[in-house]
Enzyme design. Structure first.
Site, PDB file in Angstrom:
ATOM      1  N   ASN A 177       0.847  -1.186   0.000  1.00  0.00           N
ATOM      2  CA  ASN A 177       0.000   0.000   0.000  1.00  0.00           C
ATOM      3  C   ASN A 177       0.885   1.239   0.000  1.00  0.00           C
ATOM      4  O   ASN A 177       1.890   1.298   0.720  1.00  0.00           O
ATOM      5  CB  ASN A 177      -0.898   0.014   1.238  1.00  0.00           C
ATOM      6  N   TYR A 181       0.867  10.364   4.367  1.00  0.00           N
ATOM      7  CA  TYR A 181       0.462  10.735   5.720  1.00  0.00           C
ATOM      8  C   TYR A 181       1.492  11.713   6.273  1.00  0.00           C
ATOM      9  O   TYR A 181       2.693  11.472   6.180  1.00  0.00           O
ATOM     10  CB  TYR A 181       0.391   9.504   6.633  1.00  0.00           C
ATOM     11  N   ARG A 194       0.952   9.965  11.243  1.00  0.00           N
ATOM     12  CA  ARG A 194      -0.453  10.353  11.392  1.00  0.00           C
ATOM     13  C   ARG A 194      -1.297   9.743  10.274  1.00  0.00           C
ATOM     14  O   ARG A 194      -1.623  10.376   9.282  1.00  0.00           O
ATOM     15  CB  ARG A 194      -0.593  11.877  11.390  1.00  0.00           C
ATOM     16  N   TRP A 195      -1.652   8.476  10.472  1.00  0.00           N
ATOM     17  CA  TRP A 195      -2.569   7.861   9.517  1.00  0.00           C
ATOM     18  C   TRP A 195      -3.916   7.634  10.195  1.00  0.00           C
ATOM     19  O   TRP A 195      -4.016   7.120  11.300  1.00  0.00           O
ATOM     20  CB  TRP A 195      -2.014   6.573   8.928  1.00  0.00           C
ATOM     21  N   GLY A 200      -5.147   3.019   4.318  1.00  0.00           N
ATOM     22  CA  GLY A 200      -4.531   1.720   4.066  1.00  0.00           C
ATOM     23  C   GLY A 200      -3.395   1.380   5.006  1.00  0.00           C
ATOM     24  O   GLY A 200      -3.273   0.241   5.472  1.00  0.00           O
ATOM     25  N   ASP A 318      -3.828  22.996   8.952  1.00  0.00           N
ATOM     26  CA  ASP A 318      -4.197  21.979   7.977  1.00  0.00           C
ATOM     27  C   ASP A 318      -5.006  22.575   6.836  1.00  0.00           C
ATOM     28  O   ASP A 318      -5.235  23.780   6.780  1.00  0.00           O
ATOM     29  CB  ASP A 318      -4.961  20.837   8.653  1.00  0.00           C
TER      30      ASP A 318
END
Length: 519
Positions: A177, A181, A194-195, A200, A318
């Site tokens: 995958n 992130y 940070r997923w 995935g 963000d």
């Protein structure tokens, strides 16, 4: 034009006037963000900072800051408008790969076989002595502070790695995958991964922790891959196809891969011509974890993954235009760093739209349209306005056929692709409304919507963790607006008839226009 690696792409952009070299010293702390933000908002070029203050590695920013450069990365050389149209062809390719049409004629069967052969032929290949391993840092030489990792905003918790392609594999999967992130720098060899739970990498990690509890989880992070591989990582590639295969289809040449060199990570493969690769593990927690800061959210307590090292991530500015809340995520310990000679560090920032993710969203919007139309033939157009933070609002144009049809489409979009799981607002309009023109969309809402009848509210649905407007982190509501003309069964009143000028009058005024001197 197809690009073998990032350097090839940089050269191609420079030849087209799509990249500017910055020779003056610019700091990775805030200054690069401000410069890239101004250039992106002006529709300007990618920037290669040759002399980042305090660092020897050049920094590449604003790489995909226009739809044209996104299309170029996918092998399409055209201006912005033509590039967006060409991206729909890529969407049609993905649609055919995701759900091929049954052949009706011998010719159709031949096309299907040709497509299958093209996919088969684009399987990645492993090479020896790859450029990405020309230089290897290990042991005490591993120091992430040597990389010009950006601090993007004044309120950020620290430097943030933003364009890393994270390579993982689940214990029950053969394919790898690729995911992007963000990763907070917290030590010379430590990053916070940070997923989010549905991504995935996080799914692979949880499956590994369940099957191999207490064992280190191998991870690789790629910085500066070729453009086709980077874009493959953000495209809704069918589960049956690897991102590396899809990148090969875009590039027209098989993706060259290299095995990682760290024992235990060497089952993972990375692009052989990448600029920088971080190799390492997420380790089980050793001993009792340090006490959480006062006021911090609780540590993860449930599930096998909770037994691994975690740290409090954030806050960071963000794509919403706000700083996000702090949360606990796994810690990635880097064992080795491999790189090319004269490596280039690739970076970006996120902030209030427009930013680079918003531009990618505009481009990928065109890829989504054929995918949606394959599943829902009544959808005639689809738009994710960049002001909606890439995916939080969608405008759907449809050919309506029966009462309640618009509501069916709303729920279909929400459930179709993982990318739309976090779409908070969906507005559905008829074919006579241009979904890319806010004036027309607002007109349709104000003239065709009754708030009580035409509003759909769905509670307790998955929501982006970064969405602080939701009452609970990761869980909130969705809203759909049916701004279509209403059919019998949806209203008891005679529906309004649109005003339209007589065609003969319009033709006469067309002739008069030039005579009057208005053209």
């Amino acid at each position: 034009m197809k690009y073998r690696d990032l350097r090839d792409f940089i050269h191609g952009l420079e030849q087209r006037g799509e990249l500017r070299r910055v020779t003056q010293p610019v700091s990775p702390v805030l200054e690069m963000t401000e410069l890239c933000d101004r250039v992106l908002r002006a529709g300007g070029p990618a920037l290669l900072f040759d002399a980042p203050a305090g660092h020897r590695f050049p920094v590449l920013g604003n790489l995909f800051g226009t739809p044209r450069r996104v299309a170029l990365g996918m092998g399409v050389d055209a201006d912005d408008e033509a590039a967006l149209a060409s991206l729909r062809d890529i969407g049609r390719l993905l649609s055919a790969l995701k759900e091929p049409d049954p052949p009706k004629r011998l010719k159709d069967a031949g096309k299907l076989l040709s497509l299958a052969k093209a996919v088969w032929d684009m399987g990645p290949k492993t090479v020896s002595a790859p450029p990405c391993q020309e230089i290897v840092w290990e042991g005490d030489d591993v120091d992430l502070h040597k990389l010009p990792i950006q601090t993007c905003w004044p309120g950020d918790a620290g430097p943030l790695l933003t364009w890393g392609l994270t390579v993982t594999r689940g214990p029950n999967k053969t394919r790898q995958n690729l995911g992007i992130y963000r990763q907070q720098l917290i030590g010379r060899n430590k990053l916070i991964m940070r997923w989010l739970a549905h991504r995935g990498g996080a799914l692979d990690f949880r499956e590994f922790a369940l099957k191999h509890p207490g064992q280190p989880y191998p991870v690789a992070v790629v910085l500066g891959a070729d453009p086709a591989t980077m874009l493959g990582a953000v495209t809704p590639v069918p589960d049956s196809l690897s991102e590396y295969q899809f990148a090969g289809l875009l590039r027209g040449a098989r993706t060259e891969l290299a095995k990682c060199v760290t024992p235990g990570v060497d089952a993972l493969q990375v692009p052989a011509r990448a600029e920088i690769v971080l190799e390492g593990f997420i380790h089980p927690q050793q001993g009792a974890p340090a006490p959480a800061p006062e006021g911090a959210p609780p540590r993860p307590a449930a599930g096998a993954a909770a037994g691994y090292e975690h740290a409090l991530e954030g806050p960071y500015g963000d794509h919403t235009g706000y700083y996000n809340e702090q949360e606990w995520f796994p810690v990635f310990t880097v064992e080795r760093i491999t790189m090319r000679r004269d490596a280039i560090y690739h970076s970006t920032y996120t902030g209030k739209p427009p930013d680079e993710p918003a531009v990618l969203g505009v481009a990928l919007n065109e890829v989504f349209v054929p995918l949606l139309q394959k599943q829902f033939a009544e959808i005639t157009d689809f738009y994710l306005p960049p002001e909606g933070c890439s995916y939080r609002m969608a405008i759907v144009q449809m050919k309506k056929s029966y009462a309640g049809h618009a509501k069916r489409v709303m729920f279909g979009v929400w459930s179709f692709l993982r990318q739309f799981m976090y779409t908070k607002f969906i507005v559905v309009v008829d074919e006579d409304v241009n979904v890319r023109d806010w004036k027309e969309v607002i007109w349709a809402i104000t003239t065709r919507v009754d708030p009580a009848r035409d509003t759909v509210l769905v509670e307790n649905t998955p929501i982006d963790y970064l969405d602080f407007a939701s009452p609970v982190a990761g869980l909130g509501s969705k809203m759909g607006l049916d701004a279509t003309n209403k059919w019998p069964g949806e209203t008891q009143r005679e529906w309004g008839r649109p005003i339209e000028m007589d065609a003969a009058v319009k033709a006469r005024v067309d002739r008069l226009w030039t005579e009057i001197g208005l053209s």
